[in-house]
Design a protein around this motif. Structure first.
Motif, PDB file in Angstrom:
ATOM      1  N   GLY A 253    -101.083  13.934  -3.704  1.00 43.42           N
ATOM      2  CA  GLY A 253    -101.785  14.313  -4.924  1.00 43.42           C
ATOM      3  C   GLY A 253    -103.140  14.953  -4.720  1.00 43.42           C
ATOM      4  N   THR A 254    -103.608  15.002  -3.485  1.00 41.21           N
ATOM      5  CA  THR A 254    -104.907  15.602  -3.211  1.00 41.21           C
ATOM      6  C   THR A 254    -104.775  17.106  -3.017  1.00 41.21           C
ATOM      7  OG1 THR A 254    -104.710  15.243  -0.823  1.00 41.21           O
ATOM      8  CG2 THR A 254    -105.723  13.477  -2.130  1.00 41.21           C
ATOM      9  N   LEU A 255    -105.890  17.808  -3.173  1.00 44.49           N
ATOM     10  CA  LEU A 255    -105.925  19.245  -2.933  1.00 44.49           C
ATOM     11  C   LEU A 255    -106.173  19.498  -1.460  1.00 44.49           C
ATOM     12  CD1 LEU A 255    -106.004  22.141  -4.198  1.00 44.49           C
ATOM     13  CD2 LEU A 255    -108.504  21.858  -4.301  1.00 44.49           C
ATOM     14  N   GLY A 256    -105.357  20.346  -0.850  1.00 40.15           N
ATOM     15  CA  GLY A 256    -105.523  20.633   0.578  1.00 40.15           C
ATOM     16  C   GLY A 256    -104.790  21.894   0.965  1.00 40.15           C
ATOM     17  N   LEU A 257    -104.699  22.134   2.249  1.00 41.19           N
ATOM     18  CA  LEU A 257    -104.031  23.315   2.772  1.00 41.19           C
ATOM     19  C   LEU A 257    -102.700  22.933   3.406  1.00 41.19           C
ATOM     20  CD1 LEU A 257    -106.950  25.232   4.559  1.00 41.19           C
ATOM     21  CD2 LEU A 257    -106.007  25.640   2.290  1.00 41.19           C
ATOM     22  N   ARG A 258    -101.685  23.703   3.091  1.00 39.84           N
ATOM     23  CA  ARG A 258    -100.394  23.578   3.765  1.00 39.84           C
ATOM     24  C   ARG A 258    -100.189  24.797   4.644  1.00 39.84           C
ATOM     25  NH1 ARG A 258     -96.687  19.719   2.404  1.00 39.84           N
ATOM     26  NH2 ARG A 258     -96.779  18.806   0.307  1.00 39.84           N
ATOM     27  N   ASP A 259     -99.588  24.585   5.795  1.00 37.61           N
ATOM     28  CA  ASP A 259     -99.166  25.691   6.637  1.00 37.61           C
ATOM     29  C   ASP A 259     -97.933  26.318   5.976  1.00 37.61           C
ATOM     30  OD1 ASP A 259     -98.000  27.343   8.615  1.00 37.61           O
ATOM     31  OD2 ASP A 259     -98.919  26.156  10.221  1.00 37.61           O
ATOM     32  N   VAL A 260     -98.067  27.574   5.541  1.00 42.73           N
ATOM     33  CA  VAL A 260     -96.977  28.257   4.841  1.00 42.73           C
ATOM     34  C   VAL A 260     -96.453  29.443   5.651  1.00 42.73           C
ATOM     35  CG1 VAL A 260     -97.661  27.517   2.542  1.00 42.73           C
ATOM     36  CG2 VAL A 260     -98.680  29.591   3.508  1.00 42.73           C
ATOM     37  N   SER A 261     -96.622  29.367   6.968  1.00 43.09           N
ATOM     38  CA  SER A 261     -96.161  30.453   7.833  1.00 43.09           C
ATOM     39  C   SER A 261     -94.653  30.630   7.753  1.00 43.09           C
ATOM     40  CB  SER A 261     -96.563  30.170   9.282  1.00 43.09           C
ATOM     41  OG  SER A 261     -97.931  29.864   9.380  1.00 43.09           O
ATOM     42  N   VAL A 262     -93.929  29.543   7.509  1.00 42.44           N
ATOM     43  CA  VAL A 262     -92.475  29.592   7.401  1.00 42.44           C
ATOM     44  C   VAL A 262     -92.110  29.598   5.919  1.00 42.44           C
ATOM     45  CG1 VAL A 262     -90.307  28.475   8.025  1.00 42.44           C
ATOM     46  CG2 VAL A 262     -92.272  28.346   9.579  1.00 42.44           C
ATOM     47  N   TRP A 263     -91.679  30.766   5.431  1.00 43.29           N
ATOM     48  CA  TRP A 263     -91.407  30.924   3.995  1.00 43.29           C
ATOM     49  C   TRP A 263     -90.508  32.143   3.837  1.00 43.29           C
ATOM     50  CZ3 TRP A 263     -95.270  28.833   0.063  1.00 43.29           C
ATOM     51  CH2 TRP A 263     -94.829  29.001  -1.238  1.00 43.29           C
ATOM     52  N   GLY A 264     -89.380  31.988   3.201  1.00 43.16           N
ATOM     53  CA  GLY A 264     -88.457  33.092   3.016  1.00 43.16           C
ATOM     54  C   GLY A 264     -89.013  34.177   2.113  1.00 43.16           C
ATOM     55  N   ALA A 265     -88.567  35.430   2.348  1.00 45.89           N
ATOM     56  CA  ALA A 265     -89.082  36.567   1.578  1.00 45.89           C
ATOM     57  C   ALA A 265     -87.961  37.354   0.895  1.00 45.89           C
ATOM     58  CB  ALA A 265     -89.879  37.495   2.486  1.00 45.89           C
ATOM     59  N   THR A 266     -86.806  36.722   0.691  1.00 45.43           N
ATOM     60  CA  THR A 266     -85.691  37.456   0.094  1.00 45.43           C
ATOM     61  C   THR A 266     -85.910  37.757  -1.384  1.00 45.43           C
ATOM     62  OG1 THR A 266     -84.522  35.364  -0.329  1.00 45.43           O
ATOM     63  CG2 THR A 266     -83.993  36.530   1.719  1.00 45.43           C
ATOM     64  N   ASP A 267     -86.909  37.128  -2.004  1.00 49.32           N
ATOM     65  CA  ASP A 267     -87.222  37.449  -3.393  1.00 49.32           C
ATOM     66  C   ASP A 267     -87.881  38.811  -3.527  1.00 49.32           C
ATOM     67  OD1 ASP A 267     -89.446  36.195  -2.005  1.00 49.32           O
ATOM     68  OD2 ASP A 267     -90.515  36.314  -3.909  1.00 49.32           O
ATOM     69  N   ALA A 268     -88.334  39.392  -2.415  1.00 51.25           N
ATOM     70  CA  ALA A 268     -89.050  40.670  -2.457  1.00 51.25           C
ATOM     71  C   ALA A 268     -88.241  41.816  -1.868  1.00 51.25           C
ATOM     72  CB  ALA A 268     -90.382  40.542  -1.716  1.00 51.25           C
ATOM     73  N   TRP A 269     -87.613  41.610  -0.720  1.00 53.73           N
ATOM     74  CA  TRP A 269     -86.790  42.604  -0.025  1.00 53.73           C
ATOM     75  C   TRP A 269     -87.524  43.932   0.105  1.00 53.73           C
ATOM     76  CZ3 TRP A 269     -82.651  46.327  -1.863  1.00 53.73           C
ATOM     77  CH2 TRP A 269     -81.860  46.777  -0.785  1.00 53.73           C
ATOM     78  N   ALA A 270     -86.988  45.029  -0.418  1.00 53.97           N
ATOM     79  CA  ALA A 270     -87.569  46.363  -0.233  1.00 53.97           C
ATOM     80  C   ALA A 270     -88.910  46.529  -0.921  1.00 53.97           C
ATOM     81  CB  ALA A 270     -86.600  47.428  -0.745  1.00 53.97           C
ATOM     82  N   ALA A 271     -89.328  45.534  -1.677  1.00 54.06           N
ATOM     83  CA  ALA A 271     -90.628  45.576  -2.345  1.00 54.06           C
ATOM     84  C   ALA A 271     -91.695  44.809  -1.584  1.00 54.06           C
ATOM     85  CB  ALA A 271     -90.520  45.013  -3.750  1.00 54.06           C
ATOM     86  N   GLY A 272     -91.292  43.983  -0.566  1.00 57.33           N
ATOM     87  CA  GLY A 272     -92.360  43.195   0.046  1.00 57.33           C
ATOM     88  C   GLY A 272     -92.012  42.250   1.160  1.00 57.33           C
ATOM     89  N   ASP A 273     -90.961  42.503   1.966  1.00 53.80           N
ATOM     90  CA  ASP A 273     -90.623  41.512   2.994  1.00 53.80           C
ATOM     91  C   ASP A 273     -90.967  41.937   4.420  1.00 53.80           C
ATOM     92  OD1 ASP A 273     -88.623  43.369   3.492  1.00 53.80           O
ATOM     93  OD2 ASP A 273     -86.992  41.907   3.524  1.00 53.80           O
ATOM     94  N   LEU A 274     -91.631  43.063   4.608  1.00 52.18           N
ATOM     95  CA  LEU A 274     -91.919  43.577   5.948  1.00 52.18           C
ATOM     96  C   LEU A 274     -92.850  42.660   6.735  1.00 52.18           C
ATOM     97  CD1 LEU A 274     -91.196  46.382   7.354  1.00 52.18           C
ATOM     98  CD2 LEU A 274     -93.562  47.013   6.851  1.00 52.18           C
ATOM     99  N   VAL A 275     -92.602  42.561   8.046  1.00 49.01           N
ATOM    100  CA  VAL A 275     -93.504  41.899   8.991  1.00 49.01           C
ATOM    101  C   VAL A 275     -94.032  42.968   9.933  1.00 49.01           C
ATOM    102  CG1 VAL A 275     -93.665  40.228  10.891  1.00 49.01           C
ATOM    103  CG2 VAL A 275     -92.312  39.683   8.849  1.00 49.01           C
ATOM    104  N   SER A 276     -95.345  42.967  10.203  1.00 50.74           N
ATOM    105  CA  SER A 276     -95.914  44.030  11.025  1.00 50.74           C
ATOM    106  C   SER A 276     -97.171  43.551  11.728  1.00 50.74           C
ATOM    107  CB  SER A 276     -96.212  45.260  10.156  1.00 50.74           C
ATOM    108  OG  SER A 276     -96.518  46.396  10.954  1.00 50.74           O
ATOM    109  N   THR A 277     -97.905  44.495  12.328  1.00 51.63           N
ATOM    110  CA  THR A 277     -99.189  44.239  12.978  1.00 51.63           C
ATOM    111  C   THR A 277    -100.189  45.286  12.517  1.00 51.63           C
ATOM    112  OG1 THR A 277     -98.713  45.670  14.877  1.00 51.63           O
ATOM    113  CG2 THR A 277     -98.039  43.342  15.053  1.00 51.63           C
TER     114      THR A 277
END
Length: 386
Positions: A253-277
């Motif tokens: 119930g407290t406010l904090g940070l979660r590691d969200v590095s692992v998260w699917g991106a299929t809701d975006a596809w051609a609009a927003g799923d690219l990984v790059s540098t």
């Protein structure tokens, strides 16, 4: 760092799963400038002091004939406090749209795609008659009037709980087009993902190939973008990457940070799923603005704003085909920002390419209503204030 901010950071970091109870020692390290042909104290200041309440890391590359600057700051992850990897991969979010637009315009140059033809004529089994006049160009410049599809959740905590759900793009299109139009096509502008998701399907229809292979064949391989890829249904970032964190309510119930590095991106596809540098996106930006990917009148589509107003604000349209424009420091800056949980990204350049910018900021509220302060400071340091 102000005392209030220090306190907030300590509170947030204390809530990270498997995280430390205080900021890592590496947090006090200043921004590292590996190339400084054009020293920029404002950029040094923008990157200094990470991690803090708004961001845990930042990677920046400035290029063009006006000078080069490269820097990184913050940490690879809050657990170890290792310095951020300047070559790390990240989720580029809506910067994906620029790649999608470039491929669509290439197909238009080849005569395989007509920007003035209706999307329904390419996808008659999917686009209903109620959206029968929406053109491909309107999909690309966000003047189509198609509303957003329904997605599970209304809070970040609910979205996090559904982070591994796999979304079918066609189902998202059906959800969106089952609703009434927001406005008549071509009369207003509303920035949404749905137009680019439909464009991805149109690209597949006219090429008989997957969207991902078309982008790889036309953009990634010709430019040598070896660290850029589409994740598909894999929720993990493959290869070296700096961890992304999101501020939210934790299990206790407290406010904090979660590691969200692992998260699917299929809701975006051609609009927003690219990984790059940042290195790959800088190379892409130079090629795009230099006319190596799209040429002539079709390239001008990316630098032409539709003469309509924004659906919500009533302000003049700010988005073109693939890009957006903002006046900074008295000159037009064109580019695209993107946000996926834990990551804010941008590519930008003056029209002549004299000054380019790519950044990745590991924002702790990457989809927040306001622009991340670190990202804003970077933009202002490179181009000036609005």
């Amino acid at each position: 760092m102000k005392a209030r901010t220090c306190l907030l950071v300590a509170e947030l970091v204390a809530g990270v799963t498997a995280g430390p109870s205080a900021l890592p020692a590496a947090a006090s390290a200043p921004a590292a400038s590996s190339v400084a042909q054009s020293p920029n104290p404002a950029l040094d200041a923008a990157l200094a002091g990470l991690p803090h309440a708004d961001a845990t890391a930042a990677l920046v590359r400035v290029g063009g004939k006006e000078g080069v600057w490269r820097g990184s700051s913050g940490v690879h992850d809050l657990r170890t406090g290792r310095p951020a990897d300047p070559a790390g991969r990240f989720r580029a979010g809506s910067v994906t749209k620029v790649f999608t637009a470039a491929v669509a315009l290439q197909l238009a140059a080849e005569g395989r795609l007509d920007l003035d033809r209706s999307a329904r004529s390419y996808l008659p089994e999917l686009i209903p008659a109620s959206y029968g006049t929406v053109t491909v160009r309107q999909l690309l410049d966000h003047t189509h009037g198609i509303p957003a599809p329904d997605l599970p959740g209304t809070t970040v905590e609910e979205w996090y709980a559904n982070r591994f759900q796999v979304h079918d793009t066609r189902d998202l299109v059906r959800s969106a087009t089952s609703k009434k139009p927001e406005f008549a096509p071509g009369t207003r502008q509303h920035y949404l993902n749905i137009g680019y998701q439909i464009t991805g399907l149109v690209i597949e229809r006219v090429t008989g190939d997957t969207y991902e292979r078309q982008v790889a064949r036309r953009v990634l391989r010709p430019l040598g973008l070896r660290d850029t890829y589409f994740p598909g249904t894999n929720p993990r970032i493959v290869g070296p990457h700096n961890h992304g964190y999101q501020r939210m309510r934790l299990d206790d119930g407290t406010l904090g940070l979660r590691d969200v590095s692992v998260w699917g991106a299929t809701d975006a596809w051609a609009a927003g799923d690219l990984v790059s540098t940042t290195a790959d996106l800088e190379r892409f930006t130079h090629a795009l603005f230099g006319g190596r990917l799209v040429r002539g009148s079709l390239l001008e589509e990316m630098f032409t704003l539709p003469k309509v107003t924004d659906f919500r604000s009533g302000e003049p349209a700010a988005h073109s085909v693939g890009l957006s424009m903002k006046v900074l420091g008295g000159r037009e800056v064109w580019g695209k920002t993107g946000g996926r949980w834990g990551y804010n990204t941008a590519v930008a350049a003056t029209r002549d390419g004299a000054r380019t910018l790519v950044y990745s900021v590991n924002s702790t509220d990457a989809k927040g209503r306001d622009m991340n302060e670190v990202a804003e400071n970077i933009m202002v340091a490179v181009y000036g204030r609005p």
